[in-house]
Design an enzyme around this catalytic site. Structure first.
Site, mmCIF file in Angstrom:
data_model
loop_
_atom_site.group_PDB
_atom_site.id
_atom_site.type_symbol
_atom_site.label_atom_id
_atom_site.label_comp_id
_atom_site.label_asym_id
_atom_site.label_seq_id
_atom_site.Cartn_x
_atom_site.Cartn_y
_atom_site.Cartn_z
ATOM 1 C CE LYS A 170 12.882 35.793 18.754
ATOM 2 N NZ LYS A 170 11.922 36.604 18.095
ATOM 3 C CD GLU A 245 21.803 42.174 31.763
ATOM 4 O OE1 GLU A 245 21.052 42.542 32.699
ATOM 5 O OE2 GLU A 245 23.025 41.997 31.899
ATOM 6 C CB CYS A 279 14.940 46.299 32.177
ATOM 7 S SG CYS A 279 16.470 46.699 31.382
ATOM 8 C CD GLU A 381 10.275 44.530 34.315
ATOM 9 O OE1 GLU A 381 10.243 43.416 33.775
ATOM 10 O OE2 GLU A 381 11.238 45.303 34.210
HETATM 11 N N1 NDP Z 1 14.356 43.436 30.661
HETATM 12 C C1 NDP Z 1 13.877 43.968 29.577
HETATM 13 O O1 NDP Z 1 14.537 44.773 28.956
HETATM 14 C C2 NDP Z 1 12.557 43.555 29.072
HETATM 15 C C3 NDP Z 1 11.603 43.005 29.902
HETATM 16 N N2 NDP Z 1 10.413 42.645 29.388
HETATM 17 C C4 NDP Z 1 9.396 42.100 30.313
HETATM 18 O O2 NDP Z 1 8.774 41.004 29.697
HETATM 19 C C5 NDP Z 1 7.372 41.200 29.591
HETATM 20 C C6 NDP Z 1 6.855 40.511 28.361
HETATM 21 O O3 NDP Z 1 7.496 40.984 27.186
HETATM 22 P P1 NDP Z 1 7.795 39.977 26.007
HETATM 23 O O4 NDP Z 1 8.117 40.699 24.770
HETATM 24 O O5 NDP Z 1 6.671 39.001 25.909
HETATM 25 O O6 NDP Z 1 9.138 39.268 26.551
HETATM 26 P P2 NDP Z 1 9.779 37.925 26.096
HETATM 27 O O7 NDP Z 1 10.749 37.497 27.116
HETATM 28 O O8 NDP Z 1 8.711 36.947 25.707
HETATM 29 O O9 NDP Z 1 10.534 38.323 24.749
HETATM 30 C C7 NDP Z 1 11.899 38.641 24.651
HETATM 31 C C8 NDP Z 1 12.519 37.916 23.456
HETATM 32 O O10 NDP Z 1 12.501 36.508 23.708
HETATM 33 C C9 NDP Z 1 11.862 35.833 22.626
HETATM 34 N N3 NDP Z 1 11.237 34.612 23.098
HETATM 35 C C10 NDP Z 1 9.963 34.431 23.549
HETATM 36 N N4 NDP Z 1 9.762 33.144 23.900
HETATM 37 C C11 NDP Z 1 10.930 32.493 23.668
HETATM 38 C C12 NDP Z 1 11.350 31.140 23.837
HETATM 39 N N5 NDP Z 1 10.529 30.197 24.316
HETATM 40 N N6 NDP Z 1 12.612 30.814 23.503
HETATM 41 C C13 NDP Z 1 13.457 31.749 23.026
HETATM 42 N N7 NDP Z 1 13.109 33.051 22.827
HETATM 43 C C14 NDP Z 1 11.867 33.410 23.157
HETATM 44 C C15 NDP Z 1 10.885 36.864 22.102
HETATM 45 O O11 NDP Z 1 10.447 36.543 20.800
HETATM 46 P P3 NDP Z 1 8.985 37.068 20.289
HETATM 47 O O12 NDP Z 1 9.010 38.524 20.317
HETATM 48 O O13 NDP Z 1 8.913 36.522 18.916
HETATM 49 O O14 NDP Z 1 7.998 36.459 21.222
HETATM 50 C C16 NDP Z 1 11.750 38.110 22.148
HETATM 51 O O15 NDP Z 1 12.643 38.130 21.068
HETATM 52 C C17 NDP Z 1 7.213 42.704 29.609
HETATM 53 O O16 NDP Z 1 5.958 43.091 30.009
HETATM 54 C C18 NDP Z 1 8.280 43.088 30.579
HETATM 55 O O17 NDP Z 1 7.809 42.920 31.894
HETATM 56 C C19 NDP Z 1 10.144 42.783 28.066
HETATM 57 C C20 NDP Z 1 11.040 43.329 27.206
HETATM 58 C C21 NDP Z 1 12.315 43.785 27.660
HETATM 59 O O1 AKG Z 2 18.098 52.564 30.578
HETATM 60 C C1 AKG Z 2 18.809 52.261 29.621
HETATM 61 O O2 AKG Z 2 19.534 53.083 29.062
HETATM 62 C C2 AKG Z 2 18.827 50.848 29.121
HETATM 63 C C3 AKG Z 2 17.589 50.097 29.491
HETATM 64 C C4 AKG Z 2 17.528 48.736 28.927
HETATM 65 O O3 AKG Z 2 18.493 48.199 28.458
HETATM 66 C C5 AKG Z 2 16.259 48.000 28.921
HETATM 67 O O4 AKG Z 2 15.247 48.544 29.341
HETATM 68 O O5 AKG Z 2 16.255 46.856 28.450
#
Ligand code: NDP
Ligand code: AKG
Length: 479
Positions: A170, A245, A279, A381
């Site tokens: 997903k 993660e 991240c 963050e």
């Molecule tokens: N560590 C990292 O790499 C990341 C961190 N973030 C952090 O998260 C914040 C918000 O980003 P966001 O995209 O909303 O992150 P989310 O955690 O909401 O999304 C990540 C994934 O989880 C899915 N998801 C959302 N809700 C659920 C649920 N209840 N059960 C299962 N899966 C779910 C999302 O689907 P869908 O897209 O359909 O909502 C997406 O595929 C960012 O501003 C940032 O701070 C975001 C992205 C990456």
């Molecule tokens: O810095 C990278 O190469 C990986 C970063 C990452 O996995 C993320 O932001 O989710």
């Protein structure tokens, strides 16, 4: 319309999602199927049915498939990178690099399929032999974020398949294009029907289904802390394996003895490239007294030269923020930081249109100085091109500030002192430590992950991925 892949067939969804280019919001990248819970259920059923045969497939079969997928991704990296830059907003060189990384990840895990390993040893009892082997765990649910639309899916899908699991994938709703392109390559790779399924759709619908269906043996998740906590709660309730993660508030320490150019390049790269949406981004710069003012001045000079523009235009250094909601989060934190007493030293300007007049989610990279550890800007963050600076008296105080965080993903130091670099590598409370390098932009063949609130469960990537995607069996035989 781009459809979902379930049991080897392309199916319409229950709804449609519009994939919009953040560099030019008038540009529709495409329309993508959105599954409902019933379609997610179909995918889980297909993966469950495919598992017994796939888990017994030969290493040669898995190698051939994964290697061919890697070869195709590498051959098409420019085209896949263009799509990625268009839907997510990272610059074209970054996006092509990410597509290449996905290709190499498939090749790495093709090799791992040929190296299953195992141990044999005598028992403590006479005449008994012991074998320790690893087996696939079953159907795995892979939930990925929007910021690495092809590399993160690759580093979950490739090991899952290499070790004999079936996949329900997903992707994030914001970036279905790269996920679909990857699924299309996998659909022609020779995988039996049902082994790999793409279920585009909302997290609250498809994601939740994966979390709660007892047939999904394991969940690998990358995304926000809030959603990670939901994954953990649901998985523990039904005793499923899970791996998270999540965020980071990664520090980069700059010591008086640092090479100024090296420090500035590392800080600009890991703070602002990919629009700060990593991240692993260095969002906290911890700078000792003797170099602080020179470092800040050099950062500002470098930032003035950064071109914020359409992600796919030659010469762009920083593309747009991914969407309106993330942009709001970024600008909210700029306000919070200043209300708390921080100084906006440079940037942080909302730019409504790019150089060609196209409307997009542009924000100039921002540097906030005079911050302290107690401020929210140094605790939470942001996930945008927003970096704060803290002063430290000396190395010891800098290390303490670096470790003063609920997160522990990556931690960096810029120094020419072997003594301090060595001490920092040992004492930084992070899963990954970088010396004179950006904290972001990691290798694909070594473990990736963090400590504290950043990660949970076994590491991803490299040979350590086997820990999550397999289960250990100990067999005893009386001769
Ligand atoms: N560590 C990292 O790499 C990341 C961190 N973030 C952090 O998260 C914040 C918000 O980003 P966001 O995209 O909303 O992150 P989310 O955690 O909401 O999304 C990540 C994934 O989880 C899915 N998801 C959302 N809700 C659920 C649920 N209840 N059960 C299962 N899966 C779910 C999302 O689907 P869908 O897209 O359909 O909502 C997406 O595929 C960012 O501003 C940032 O701070 C975001 C992205 C990456
Ligand atoms: O810095 C990278 O190469 C990986 C970063 C990452 O996995 C993320 O932001 O989710």
């Amino acid at each position: 319309m781009f459809k979902n892949l379930i049991n080897g067939e392309w199916l319409d969804g229950a709804a449609v999602s519009r994939n919009i280019n953040p560099s030019d919001t008038r540009d529709l990248v495409g329309e993508y199927a959105q599954a409902d819970a019933a379609q997610a259920e179909l995918a889980i059923t297909a993966a469950t049915a495919a598992f017994p045969a796939w888990s017994l497939s030969t290493p040669q079969q898995r190698f051939d498939i994964l290697d061919a997928v890697g070869t195709e991704i590498l051959a098409r990296r420019a085209e896949l990178g263009d799509l990625l830059a268009r839907e997510e907003g990272k610059t074209l060189p970054e996006a092509i690099g990410e597509a290449g990384r996905a290709g190499y990840i498939f090749k790495f895990f093709a090799g791992e399929a040929l190296r299953p390993g195992g141990e044999t040893m005598p028992s403590v009892r006479p005449g008994v032999g012991v074998e320790v082997t690893r087996e696939a765990i079953g159907v795995v649910g892979l939930i990925t974020p929007w910021n690495f639309p092809i590399a993160i899916p690759a580093w979950k899908i490739a090991p899952a398949l290499a070790y004999g699991n079936c996949v329900v994938f997903k992707p994030a709703d914001l970036v279905p294009g790269s996920a679909w392109a990857l699924a299309e390559i996998l659909s022609r790779s020779g995988l039996p029907a049902g082994v790999f399924n793409l279920v585009m759709g909302r997290g609250s619908v498809v994601g939740e289904k994966l979390l709660h269906d007892p047939r999904v043996a394991a969940i690998s998740f990358t995304g926000s802390v809030a959603t990670g906590q939901k994954v953990a709660t649901a998985a523990v309730a039904r005793m499923a394996k899970f791996q998270l993660e999540m965020g980071g508030k990664n520090p980069m320490v700059v010591l008086d003895d640092a090479d100024l150019g090296v420090a500035v390049n590392a800080a600009v790269n890991s703070g602002f490239f990919s629009t700060g949406q990593r991240c692993t981004a260095s969002s906290r710069l911890i700078v000792t007294e003797g170099i602080h003012d020179r470092f800040v001045a050099a950062m500002v000079e470098k930032m003035k030269s950064l071109k914020v523009d359409d992600a796919r235009k030659a010469g762009t250094d920083i593309g747009p923020v991914v969407d309106a909601s993330q942009l709001r989060q970024d600008t909210d934190y700029l306000g919070i930081a200043q209300d708390e007493g921080g100084t906006l030293a440079h940037g942080g300007q909302r730019v409504e249109t790019n150089a060609d007049g196209a409307p997009g989610f542009y924000l100039t990279p921002a540097l906030i100085t005079n911050t302290t550890a107690a401020m929210r800007i140094n605790k939470e963050e942001v996930f945008g091109p927003v970096v704060s600076v803290m002063r430290a008296k000396n190395y010891d105080e800098a290390l303490a500030l670096a470790n003063d965080s609920p997160f522990g993903l990556a931690s960096g130091i810029a120094t020419t002192s072997l003594k301090h670099a060595t001490h920092f590598k040992r004492h930084a409370q992070a899963g990954m430590v970088m010396v004179n390098l950006p904290t972001a932009g990691v290798d694909y063949h070594v473990p990736f992950g963090g400590r504290k609130g950043s990660s949970y469960g076994p590491r991803e990537q490299g040979r350590h991925a086997a820990e999550f995607y397999t289960t250990v069996k100990t067999a005893y035989t009386q001769a």
